[in-house]
Design a protein around this motif. Structure first.
Motif, PDB file in Angstrom:
ATOM      1  N   VAL A   1      80.475  58.572   6.695  1.00 52.55           N
ATOM      2  CA  VAL A   1      79.720  58.543   8.242  1.00 52.55           C
ATOM      3  C   VAL A   1      78.816  59.516   8.659  1.00 52.55           C
ATOM      4  CG1 VAL A   1      80.220  57.951  10.466  1.00 52.55           C
ATOM      5  CG2 VAL A   1      81.617  57.333   9.154  1.00 52.55           C
ATOM      6  N   TYR A   2      77.343  59.241   8.565  1.00 49.38           N
ATOM      7  CA  TYR A   2      76.264  59.952   8.784  1.00 49.38           C
ATOM      8  C   TYR A   2      75.926  59.939  10.343  1.00 49.38           C
ATOM      9  CZ  TYR A   2      76.115  60.056   3.881  1.00 49.38           C
ATOM     10  OH  TYR A   2      76.452  60.256   2.514  1.00 49.38           O
ATOM     11  N   ILE A   3      76.049  60.783  11.105  1.00 49.64           N
ATOM     12  CA  ILE A   3      75.568  60.923  12.481  1.00 49.64           C
ATOM     13  C   ILE A   3      74.374  61.709  12.832  1.00 49.64           C
ATOM     14  CG2 ILE A   3      75.949  60.845  14.762  1.00 49.64           C
ATOM     15  CD1 ILE A   3      78.896  60.365  14.176  1.00 49.64           C
ATOM     16  N   VAL A   4      72.972  61.423  12.987  1.00 49.43           N
ATOM     17  CA  VAL A   4      72.055  62.343  13.327  1.00 49.43           C
ATOM     18  C   VAL A   4      71.702  62.312  14.874  1.00 49.43           C
ATOM     19  CG1 VAL A   4      69.594  62.848  12.783  1.00 49.43           C
ATOM     20  CG2 VAL A   4      70.981  61.897  11.206  1.00 49.43           C
ATOM     21  N   ARG A   5      71.872  63.416  15.257  1.00 48.90           N
ATOM     22  CA  ARG A   5      71.954  63.849  16.893  1.00 48.90           C
ATOM     23  C   ARG A   5      70.803  64.871  17.247  1.00 48.90           C
ATOM     24  NH1 ARG A   5      76.090  64.233  20.964  1.00 48.90           N
ATOM     25  NH2 ARG A   5      74.341  62.904  22.193  1.00 48.90           N
ATOM     26  N   ASN A   6      70.276  65.525  16.313  1.00 50.45           N
ATOM     27  CA  ASN A   6      69.103  66.672  16.306  1.00 50.45           C
ATOM     28  C   ASN A   6      67.874  65.800  16.897  1.00 50.45           C
ATOM     29  OD1 ASN A   6      67.114  68.470  16.188  1.00 50.45           O
ATOM     30  ND2 ASN A   6      67.759  69.439  14.214  1.00 50.45           N
ATOM     31  N   PRO A   7      67.561  66.033  18.297  1.00 44.91           N
ATOM     32  CA  PRO A   7      66.483  65.457  18.846  1.00 44.91           C
ATOM     33  C   PRO A   7      65.020  65.767  17.933  1.00 44.91           C
ATOM     34  CG  PRO A   7      66.987  67.369  20.098  1.00 44.91           C
ATOM     35  CD  PRO A   7      68.208  67.108  19.187  1.00 44.91           C
ATOM     36  N   ASP A   8      65.065  67.015  17.253  1.00 46.99           N
ATOM     37  CA  ASP A   8      63.727  67.023  16.460  1.00 46.99           C
ATOM     38  C   ASP A   8      63.811  65.823  15.302  1.00 46.99           C
ATOM     39  OD1 ASP A   8      63.096  69.189  17.909  1.00 46.99           O
ATOM     40  OD2 ASP A   8      63.740  70.568  16.643  1.00 46.99           O
ATOM     41  N   LYS A   9      64.788  65.298  14.896  1.00 53.58           N
ATOM     42  CA  LYS A   9      64.683  64.450  13.940  1.00 53.58           C
ATOM     43  C   LYS A   9      64.744  63.057  14.337  1.00 53.58           C
ATOM     44  CE  LYS A   9      67.012  67.244  10.526  1.00 53.58           C
ATOM     45  NZ  LYS A   9      68.189  67.601   9.429  1.00 53.58           N
ATOM     46  N   LEU A  10      64.518  62.713  15.473  1.00 59.07           N
ATOM     47  CA  LEU A  10      64.864  61.315  16.107  1.00 59.07           C
ATOM     48  C   LEU A  10      63.217  61.014  16.672  1.00 59.07           C
ATOM     49  CD1 LEU A  10      68.176  61.641  18.061  1.00 59.07           C
ATOM     50  CD2 LEU A  10      67.573  60.885  15.759  1.00 59.07           C
TER      51      LEU A  10
ATOM     52  N   SER B   1      70.988  59.067  19.262  1.00 59.65           N
ATOM     53  CA  SER B   1      71.610  59.365  17.827  1.00 59.65           C
ATOM     54  C   SER B   1      71.374  58.020  17.122  1.00 59.65           C
ATOM     55  CB  SER B   1      72.984  59.827  17.979  1.00 59.65           C
ATOM     56  OG  SER B   1      73.713  58.639  18.669  1.00 59.65           O
ATOM     57  N   VAL B   2      71.387  58.439  15.714  1.00 66.79           N
ATOM     58  CA  VAL B   2      71.364  57.364  14.637  1.00 66.79           C
ATOM     59  C   VAL B   2      72.604  57.621  13.828  1.00 66.79           C
ATOM     60  CG1 VAL B   2      70.180  56.653  12.716  1.00 66.79           C
ATOM     61  CG2 VAL B   2      68.931  57.421  14.582  1.00 66.79           C
ATOM     62  N   PHE B   3      73.224  56.349  13.410  1.00 68.12           N
ATOM     63  CA  PHE B   3      74.484  56.338  12.782  1.00 68.12           C
ATOM     64  C   PHE B   3      74.163  55.399  11.717  1.00 68.12           C
ATOM     65  CE2 PHE B   3      78.115  53.471  12.350  1.00 68.12           C
ATOM     66  CZ  PHE B   3      79.135  54.336  12.654  1.00 68.12           C
ATOM     67  N   GLN B   4      74.934  55.874  10.512  1.00 65.15           N
ATOM     68  CA  GLN B   4      74.779  55.216   9.105  1.00 65.15           C
ATOM     69  C   GLN B   4      76.053  55.420   8.550  1.00 65.15           C
ATOM     70  OE1 GLN B   4      71.428  55.994   6.609  1.00 65.15           O
ATOM     71  NE2 GLN B   4      71.102  53.781   6.501  1.00 65.15           N
ATOM     72  N   LEU B   5      76.243  54.190   7.790  1.00 62.71           N
ATOM     73  CA  LEU B   5      77.602  54.293   6.679  1.00 62.71           C
ATOM     74  C   LEU B   5      77.376  54.462   5.285  1.00 62.71           C
ATOM     75  CD1 LEU B   5      80.261  51.996   8.709  1.00 62.71           C
ATOM     76  CD2 LEU B   5      79.724  54.373   9.071  1.00 62.71           C
ATOM     77  N   ASP B   6      77.976  54.855   4.569  1.00 57.22           N
ATOM     78  CA  ASP B   6      78.001  54.673   3.140  1.00 57.22           C
ATOM     79  C   ASP B   6      79.209  53.817   2.619  1.00 57.22           C
ATOM     80  OD1 ASP B   6      75.463  55.347   2.008  1.00 57.22           O
ATOM     81  OD2 ASP B   6      76.418  57.415   2.136  1.00 57.22           O
ATOM     82  N   VAL B   7      79.250  52.901   1.729  1.00 55.18           N
ATOM     83  CA  VAL B   7      80.275  52.024   1.646  1.00 55.18           C
ATOM     84  C   VAL B   7      80.622  51.791  -0.069  1.00 55.18           C
ATOM     85  CG1 VAL B   7      81.066  49.379   1.854  1.00 55.18           C
ATOM     86  CG2 VAL B   7      79.858  50.492   3.846  1.00 55.18           C
ATOM     87  N   ALA B   8      81.818  51.753  -0.302  1.00 55.12           N
ATOM     88  CA  ALA B   8      82.249  51.418  -1.649  1.00 55.12           C
ATOM     89  C   ALA B   8      83.624  50.783  -1.683  1.00 55.12           C
ATOM     90  CB  ALA B   8      82.361  52.659  -2.603  1.00 55.12           C
ATOM     91  N   ASP B   9      83.762  49.970  -2.472  1.00 54.12           N
ATOM     92  CA  ASP B   9      85.390  49.335  -2.552  1.00 54.12           C
ATOM     93  C   ASP B   9      85.584  48.764  -1.183  1.00 54.12           C
ATOM     94  OD1 ASP B   9      85.354  50.112  -5.154  1.00 54.12           O
ATOM     95  OD2 ASP B   9      86.042  52.197  -4.853  1.00 54.12           O
ATOM     96  N   GLY B  10      84.587  48.218  -0.386  1.00 56.33           N
ATOM     97  CA  GLY B  10      84.990  47.623   0.994  1.00 56.33           C
ATOM     98  C   GLY B  10      85.385  48.302   1.936  1.00 56.33           C
ATOM     99  N   ARG B  11      85.161  49.787   1.765  1.00 50.67           N
ATOM    100  CA  ARG B  11      85.518  50.737   2.717  1.00 50.67           C
ATOM    101  C   ARG B  11      84.665  51.753   3.015  1.00 50.67           C
ATOM    102  NH1 ARG B  11      92.053  52.461   2.817  1.00 50.67           N
ATOM    103  NH2 ARG B  11      93.016  50.413   3.244  1.00 50.67           N
TER     104      ARG B  11
END
Length: 297
Positions: free
Chosen positions: A282-291, A268-278
C-alpha cells in the motif's frame, strides 16, 4: 531523413516531448525535475545548429539523458535527508493511443511503477540511465553508448549490473489494471466501513504500507508491516476521516490510483500493488510538494 530546419524545430521537439519526459521522470522520480530537464533540453535544441541532425529522437534523448544524469548527481551530492519513507512523485501515465501495443504498454507501465522506481533510486546515475534507455525504451546498446560517450562493452556491463540489481530487489507484482482496480474498490469499501476482518482478508500476510509525507503532513514515519498492523492503521485513519472528503480514480505510474480530496484540495494519493489476488503493498503519498503536479490535472 532531411536536416531539421528552424521552421520544423518546434514541431519535432513537441512530437518527442512525451518520450523525453518519460526518460527524465524515470531517471529522477520527480515530475518537476523532469520538466525542468526537458525545458533545458528544449533550450539547447532550439539554440543549437541542427543542420547535421539526422535522427532527432536519438539526439534529443541524448541531451535529455545527460541533463538528467547531471541533475541526479547534484541531488545525490547534496545528500538531503528526507523525513520518513520516500516514494517517487505520482506521475500520470495514460498512454492513450500513443502506445497501442499491449506488450509495450506493459513494459512502460512496469518501468514507471512505484516499486521499480524505488529500486532505481539505489542505482548509480549511469546505471540508471542505461537501465531506463535499454529496458524501458529499447534503445540498442550501440546507441546508448553513443548517448553516454561510453564504449559499447562498458554499456553492456552497466546494463547487466543494473538489471541484476533490479531483478534481485524488484517485488513480483501483477500489473493487470482491472484486477488492481477491483481490489482497490473492495479495499476502500472495507476500510471505510471499518470492516477489519474484511480488510485483512484482502491483505497478504506480509503486506507493507509505505507512507510518504516528507514530514509535512501526517503519515507513518516507518514502513508498516503485516496484515494486522496495516489493517488497523487504515481502519483508524478512515474513522478519523477528512472533512468533505471525495475520491476519484486516475491512472498513475502505470496502474489505477485513488486521489483523496478534502473539499477541492488534493490531500493524498493512494495506490496498491497486487499479486495472487491479495494486496502486497500500500502506497500513500501525502507530501504536498509531490501533489502539486496533480492538483491541476
Amino acid at each position: 531523413m532531411e536536416p531539421v530546419t528552424t521552421e520544423t524545430a518546434t514541431d519535432v521537439f513537441e512530437a518527442h516531448r512525451p518520450v523525453l519526459l518519460g526518460v527524465a521522470y524515470r531517471m529522477l522520480g520527480r515530475v518537476a525535475d523532469a520538466e525542468d530537464v526537458v525545458q533545458e533540453a528544449w533550450l539547447r535544441w532550439s539554440g543549437n545548429d541542427r543542420g547535421d541532425v539526422r535522427e532527432p529522437r536519438g539526439y534529443l534523448v541524448r541531451i535529455t539523458t545527460r541533463l538528467a544524469i547531471d541533475r541526479l548527481r547534484q541531488i545525490k551530492a547534496r545528500g538531503e535527508t528526507y523525513v520518513g519513507p520516500w516514494l517517487p512523485e505520482p506521475y500520470v501515465t495514460d498512454f492513450g493511443d500513443t502506445v497501442p501495443d499491449t506488450a509495450e504498454r506493459a513494459v512502460l507501465a512496469d518501468s514507471v511503477s512505484l516499486a521499480v522506481l524505488v529500486v532505481l533510486e539505489s542505482l548509480s546515475p549511469l546505471e540508471r540511465a542505461v537501465f531506463v534507455l535499454r529496458e524501458a525504451f529499447g534503445f540498442p546498446y550501440a546507441d546508448i553508448a553513443a548517448m553516454l560517450d561510453r564504449g559499447e562493452a562498458a554499456v553492456r556491463q552497466l546494463a547487466g549490473r543494473a538489471r541484476k540489481h533490479v531483478e534481485e530487489r524488484r517485488p513480483r507484482y501483477e500489473v493487470d489494471p482491472a484486477q488492481r482496480r477491483d481490489l482497490t474498490e473492495r479495499f476502500l469499501a472495507a476500510a471505510a466501513d471499518g470492516d477489519l476482518e474484511g480488510l485483512m482478508a484482502l491483505l497478504a500476510p506480509d503486506v507493507r504500507l509505505v507512507g510518504d509525507s516528507g514530514g509535512k503532513s501526517r503519515a507513518p514515519l516507518r514502513v508498516l508491516r503485516t496484515a494486522d498492523k496495516v489493517a488497523r492503521f487504515l481502519v483508524g485513519a478512515a474513522q478519523k476521516g477528512l472533512p468533505d472528503v471525495s475520491v476519484r480514480f486516475q491512472e498513475l505510474n502505470g496502474g489505477p490510483a485513488v486521489l483523496f480530496l478534502s473539499g477541492d484540495k488534493l490531500d493524498s494519493v493512494f495506490q496498491l500493488d497486487v499479486a495472487d489476488g491479495r494486496v502486497q503493498a500500500v502506497y500513500i503519498v501525502r507530501n504536498p510538494d509531490k501533489l502539486r503536479s496533480l492538483a491541476t490535472v
